[in-house]
Design an enzyme around this catalytic site. Structure first.
Site, PDB file in Angstrom:
ATOM      1  CB  SER A 555      22.203 -67.264  -2.577  1.00 18.51           C
ATOM      2  OG  SER A 555      22.143 -68.507  -2.748  1.00 18.51           O
ATOM      3  CG  ASP A 642      16.720 -67.407  -7.316  1.00 22.19           C
ATOM      4  OD1 ASP A 642      16.467 -68.932  -8.257  1.00 22.19           O
ATOM      5  OD2 ASP A 642      16.897 -66.814  -6.653  1.00 22.19           O
ATOM      6  CG  HIS A 674      20.203 -68.044  -7.738  1.00 25.17           C
ATOM      7  ND1 HIS A 674      19.684 -67.907  -6.540  1.00 25.17           N
ATOM      8  CD2 HIS A 674      21.557 -68.524  -7.810  1.00 25.17           C
ATOM      9  CE1 HIS A 674      20.264 -67.799  -5.565  1.00 25.17           C
ATOM     10  NE2 HIS A 674      21.872 -67.924  -5.627  1.00 25.17           N
TER      11      HIS A 674
END
Length: 704
Positions: A555, A642, A674
């Site tokens: 991320s 996501d 995600h």
């Protein structure tokens, strides 16, 4: 041997020009953003096929790694029961099943706070299955729970399910006497829905078009969702909204917050349609959170805030007049970052960080003194689980370290005794004494000392002096701290001689609020240069060498991975980037994209500020891929659904890396969000895939 001769897919170049602050940028791969375009899906499928071919030689190793993870895990197991009302609540896992099973059993003695010791082989008297994730997931490739709550009287279950990975949940209510769901169905909710104290209502939130939770709703059980009432809406796109009840059941608290500013509202729990009352009106840059208590017969709020207190201060105010006199309970102390205060009837639990480690203490209402709970290991992670009971005699704690598996304690508050409830079994003869852990310090370019946490297997010798394969992990954003916790999957790396390290770089929260401030906005490059400094330190001190050093982050940590690939491509043999935020400038420039406006407090606003635009353009990975550079091997892992970091970012990044001759792979889960795939076996296979790739990069796959 890798299949080097396999031809990688080549994305079409369809240049699209964007212009901001007089700077015109031609982006040849922005067309990949069209998620529903058959050409885009075809390209992603081609990328997956290419990755499968390039990693086919690792199939046996992946199988061994999966078997090791599975073989060390007690697949049929039960969690430690937690008390709520007249029931013990706990979870089951069953060998061969992907998802957990939520259960409860009746409490025979109302004065008994010692959880029963449950055995998978023994039937639990009176056990009731509340929700079996395997049943609910049947027929779906993805399954995730976003809400799970039981009414205070124990008669109904509220649960929210996502079967796409897009974090939009469908709420349902189950009658626990019959096991049947009520007609109530609420679509497209956010996570965290709860029953009201009397059980007649459900409080939930929904998101706007930018995926921002913005509205709090009140649903009356047994009615059509079309008649639900919006009780609060936040119009400012910079703020997220959440809601929940105080442990005392006295108030509904509606929280509104950005990265730097917050405001909380109170609604009496017995009058949920009344106007929410602001506790402290929001002020730019001031954050606070509250917990309700009753002290000497008076309703009070304990408020944790940073108004003139960088590492936060805890004060007590009258609930009836929260803007009135403040009693300072825990004054601001630089280096002690107060994180949370949670009130119970007779005392409060306070969580904070000091010297880079998490701490938990018990706050005495009468004296304002905190009794800290001590642990012996040099590195560890600890946190309070937060019982829903108002007056328990014990507090549940979760504890782990690099070498100590997840451990559950109950702290007997009156005596201070830690009662061991469970240490998570690790099968296969695991002995924590076989592994070592320590913290070392690297020095950043500006002289700042960066903490680094290390773990290794002792049979390969103490680290340093003789270069070893090393797996370096980093994050460094949102004041999020990466804890030195336990991982079963990591043992497969350690047992092959790999040293694992966490670089606690600026932008995270490990060393307090200032640590975070020095790694955000126009200081963001510190996050990247800190990570490079840690890598160079580990090489200089003989822990590893560039041909055996791999890096990983996900991320915002994926942005870190992309940035260090550009800053120091010669330092790493390989980089694993999970759901990586590598096209940050394009995303942050577009306020119509999910979460963009909220992110301006973290990264800056390049749309309206030319200096921020120039600064972000100087480091965002996609913008800075360089010609004539020998990049490390790169694996980018993403998910089609996501909503936080769109798949298009790593897809564009990999296409650009290929232009300059980099060995880059893209793996896109076509049904996931995600957090990646759902189901524990699927997750283990995914991790085995990633670890096999890392071992291959470090030269350990051929000898396995």
């Amino acid at each position: 041997m890798t299949s080097e001769a396999v031809t990688p897919p080549v994305a079409d170049r369809r240049p699209l020009t964007r212009t901001h602050h007089g700077d015109a940028v031609s982006d040849p791969y922005e067309w990949l953003r069209a998620k529903d375009d058959e050409d885009v899906i075809g390209h992603l499928e081609a990328e997956n096929a290419y990755t499968d071919e390039r990693t086919a030689h690792l199939e046996e190793l992946r199988g061994r790694l999966f078997d090791e993870i599975k073989g060390r895990t007690l697949e049929t197991d039960l969690s430690v029961p937690s008390r709520r009302g007249h029931w013990w609540y706990y979870g089951r896992t069953v060998e061969g099943k992907q998802y957990g099973i939520n259960c409860r059993a009746p409490i025979s003695d109302p004065d008994d706070w010692t959880p029963p010791v449950l055995s998978p082989e023994t039937e639990v008297p009176g056990e009731q299955v509340l929700l079996d994730g395997n049943v609910e997931a049947d027929g779906h490739d993805f399954f995730s729970l976003g809400s799970l709550d039981v009414s205070n009287d124990g008669t109904r279950l509220l649960y929210g399910v996502d079967v796409a990975g897009d974090e939009r949940y469908t709420l349902r209510i189950r009658d626990l006497a019959t096991g049947d769901d009520l007609p109530d169905v609420v679509e497209n909710t956010s996570s965290g829905a709860v029953f009201s104290p009397e059980g007649r209502h459900v409080v939930y939130t929904t998101v706007d078009d930018a995926w921002r939770p913005d509205t709090v709703w009140l649903h009356e059980v047994g009615t059509d969702a079309a008649s639900d009432q919006a009780i609060f809406t936040e119009p400012d796109e910079r703020y997220w909204v959440g809601a929940g009840f105080t442990r005392s059941d006295r108030y509904l608290v509606i929280g509104v917050g950005s990265s730097i500013t917050s405001e909380e509202f109170l609604v009496p729990a017995d009058d949920l349609t009344s106007e929410p009352r602001s506790v402290w009106p929001r002020r730019e840059g001031v954050e606070y959170s509250l917990t309700h208590a009753v002290v000497d017969g008076e309703d009070v709020l304990y408020i944790l805030h940073n108004d003139g207190a960088l590492d936060f201060e805890l004060v007590r105010v009258a609930a009836s007049d929260p803007t009135g006199d403040r009693h300072v309970v825990l004054p601001h102390l630089p280096g002690r970052r107060l994180l949370d205060a949670s009130a119970y009837r007779d005392w409060a639990v306070v969580e904070y960080r000091r010297d880079g480690l998490a701490r938990v203490g018990i706050l005495d209402y009468a004296t304002d003194e905190v009794r800290e709970i001590g642990f012996d290991e040099p590195l560890y992670a600890v946190g309070a689980s937060g019982s829903s009971e108002w007056a328990p005699p014990v507090i549940r704690l979760g504890y782990a370290s690099f070498t100590t598996p997840g451990t559950v304690y109950d702290l007997e508050v009156a005596t201070g005794e830690l009662l061991l409830r469970k240490s998570q079994p690790v099968l296969g003869g695991y002995d924590p004494a076989d592994y070592g852990q320590e913290r070392v310090w690297a020095v950043a370019d500006d002289g700042t000392r960066i903490p680094v946490s290390l773990v290794w297997k002792r049979s390969f010798g103490e680290p340093g002096g003789s270069p070893r394969p090393l797996h370096l992990y980093g994050y460094g954003s949102y004041e999020h701290s990466i804890e030195p916790g336990f991982s079963v999957a990591r043992l497969s790396m350690l047992d092959r001689g790999v040293i694992f390290a966490i670089a606690h770089v600026r932008g995270g929260g490990e060393m307090g609020r200032q640590w975070y401030e020095e790694g955000k906005l126009l200081h963001k490059r510190n996050t990247f240069t800190d990570f490079v400094a840690v890598g160079r330190h580990l090489v200089a001190e003989g822990y590893t060498s560039p041909d055996r050093l791999v890096a990983e982050g996900g991320s915002a940590g994926g942005l870190l991975m992309g940035a260090v690939a550009n800053l120091a491509p010669d330092l790493f043999a390989g980089i694993l980037a999970g759901v990586p935020f590598v096209d940050a400038l394009t995303t942050i420039l577009d306020p119509s994209l999910p979460l963009t406006v909220i992110e301006w407090d973290e990264w800056g606003d390049p749309l309206h500020n030319a200096d921020v635009y120039a600064y972000m353009k100087s480091y965002t990975p996609y913008e800075n891929v360089q010609e004539g550079v020998r990049y490390p091997r790169i694996l980018a892992v993403t998910s089609l659904n996501d909503t936080r970091v769109l798949y298009v970012e790593p897809a564009k990044w990999v296409a650009r890396l290929r232009e300059v001759g980099a060995d880059a792979l893209l793996k896109c889960e076509m049904v996931a969000g995600h957090g990646g795939v759902s189901g524990r076996y699927n997750s283990w296979r995914e991790r085995a895939f990633e670890l096999a790739w890392l071992l291959d990069v470090m030269g350990l796959a051929e000898n396995d």
